[in-house]
Design a protein around this motif. Structure first.
Motif, PDB file in Angstrom:
ATOM      1  N   TRP A   1      18.309  26.356  31.105  1.00  0.00           N
ATOM      2  CA  TRP A   1      17.017  25.685  30.953  1.00  0.00           C
ATOM      3  C   TRP A   1      16.407  25.920  29.571  1.00  0.00           C
ATOM      4  CZ3 TRP A   1      15.914  22.025  34.167  1.00  0.00           C
ATOM      5  CH2 TRP A   1      14.625  21.523  34.272  1.00  0.00           C
TER       6      TRP A   1
ATOM      7  N   THR B   1      13.490  23.633  38.074  1.00  0.00           N
ATOM      8  CA  THR B   1      14.597  24.320  38.727  1.00  0.00           C
ATOM      9  C   THR B   1      14.242  24.812  40.131  1.00  0.00           C
ATOM     10  OG1 THR B   1      13.933  26.459  37.764  1.00  0.00           O
ATOM     11  CG2 THR B   1      15.466  25.092  36.486  1.00  0.00           C
TER      12      THR B   1
ATOM     13  N   TYR C   1      20.864  25.690  36.923  1.00  0.00           N
ATOM     14  CA  TYR C   1      20.036  25.083  35.879  1.00  0.00           C
ATOM     15  C   TYR C   1      19.212  26.132  35.142  1.00  0.00           C
ATOM     16  CZ  TYR C   1      20.829  20.063  36.313  1.00  0.00           C
ATOM     17  OH  TYR C   1      21.373  18.807  36.248  1.00  0.00           O
TER      18      TYR C   1
ATOM     19  N   SER D   1      15.464  20.472  30.882  1.00  0.00           N
ATOM     20  CA  SER D   1      16.903  20.666  30.731  1.00  0.00           C
ATOM     21  C   SER D   1      17.342  20.264  29.325  1.00  0.00           C
ATOM     22  CB  SER D   1      17.659  19.828  31.758  1.00  0.00           C
ATOM     23  OG  SER D   1      17.607  18.457  31.412  1.00  0.00           O
TER      24      SER D   1
END
Length: 354
Positions: free
Chosen positions: A93, A43, A89, A100
């Motif tokens: 996460w 991320t 994200y 992901s």
């Protein structure tokens, strides 16, 4: 028994490297390659920028002239969007695996399909991403190194679009073009009206609604949008999305007011397929609809666009406009229903090969 090794990253090493394009001595295996959209490796700014660069450089995704698009991409988008996307994200996460959800689910789909096909010792199942890692080219080579002289490649998109199915096919055949020894291949077609898929969606909807303490007045089938111009130029995506919604509506015994089609995740200044999901939920709330649910039939696995955009952003829009009860229905993912669809389609394409 080969199944436990199918998803082992060291499996290919056990076979040993082969010169590019040279067939394995252990030919006769059939590879099954599941391919999903893709995912950043992390991320932070650098992996997000790398992922977005690959994704937004794809001529199938952005059809603008390069002279117009590339200055925008490199001058604006890749300098601003990685930070924003990285923050989004982080909301979804999988911290336990540091990846992901899309990667988590796609791996699991590969593992479960391998287990379902374990009786066929000549079948090797693997998975790849169109953007990011593991790449289609690397996994295709891994299948060849394990003796696969036939490959079934499955783009994990129920409805066909040049921006999704076609670009996966492009990348797969680009990888094959580099080989001296090329395997026989089959690609799994889109399946917007596949009975097993419609049945799986219907069961997942019923199962989810049974967990709620309210009855949704309206359910939105929200699909990822594409620019309207792509549809005008012949992309069949809109028709296939509407077909899926219609068949799901018929299977559930609902009318056209109960289950409606919308499109989400638009990007840039162009007109995209309408109606837009965010505008629709706001309108419904203002019209007095107090209970709403959203399902994403075009996504095989939950990801940023379903978990965060539908589960958080759109829910917020709906409640801010006066809506009360809201629920996002999860994608099929690696559920029993979802795996039944994947296995049905893969077995159909394997016919005559196993």
């Amino acid at each position: 028994m080969i199944a436990p090794n199918l998803i082992d990253p060291d499996a290919a090493k056990a076979v040993g490297p082969l010169p590019a394009g040279r067939p394995s001595a252990n030919v006769g295996r059939v590879g099954v390659l599941l391919v999903n959209l893709g995912t950043p490796e992390g991320t932070e700014y650098a992996p997000m920028r790398r992922y977005l660069k690959e994704f937004l450089s794809d001529r199938r995704v952005i059809e603008w002239p390069r002279a117009v698009w590339l200055p925008i991409l490199y001058g604006i988008v890749l300098n601003t969007r990685p930070k924003r996307s990285g923050a989004l994200y982080r909301n979804i996460w999988n911290r336990e695996r540091d990846e992901s959800p899309l990667r988590t689910f796609t791996r699991s789909q590969g593992e479960k399909l391998a287990a379902a096909l374990a009786a066929h010792e000549n079948v090797v199942v693997d998975w790849a991403m169109r953007y990011g890692e593991p790449s289609i080219e690397a996994v295709t080579k891994r299948l060849l190194d394990q003796g696969c002289d036939r490959i079934v490649m499955f783009p994990l998109y129920p409805q066909y679009s040049a921006t999704t199915t076609a670009t996966v096919n492009d990348k797969f055949f680009e990888a094959l073009m580099k080989l001296r020894f090329m395997p026989a291949v089959r690609t799994v077609p889109a399946y917007p009206d596949e009975p097993a898929y419609i049945e799986a969606l219907a069961r997942s909807v019923k199962k989810h609604l049974a967990t709620l303490d309210f009855e949704p007045e309206v359910i939105i089938a929200s699909y990822h949008g594409i620019p309207e111009s792509y549809s005008v130029r012949g992309d069949p995506y809109r028709v296939q999305c509407e077909t899926t919604t219609r068949l799901l509506r018929e299977r559930l015994g609902w009318d056209e007011k109960k289950l409606i089609t919308c499109y989400q995740s638009r990007f840039g200044p162009e007109e995209w397929l309408k109606p837009y999901t965010d505008e629709t939920v706001e309108r419904l709330a203002k019209e007095g609809v107090r209970s709403l649910a959203v399902i994403n039939p075009g996504f095989v696995s939950d990801c940023l666009e379903t978990i965060d955009e539908m589960g958080r952003e759109v829910a917020h829009i709906y409640r801010e406009a006066g809506g009360q009860n809201y629920s996002h229905i999860p994608c099929l993912n690696d559920s029993e229903e979802g795996m039944a669809v994947i296995e049905t389609l893969v077995r159909r394409e394997l016919s005559g090969w196993i």
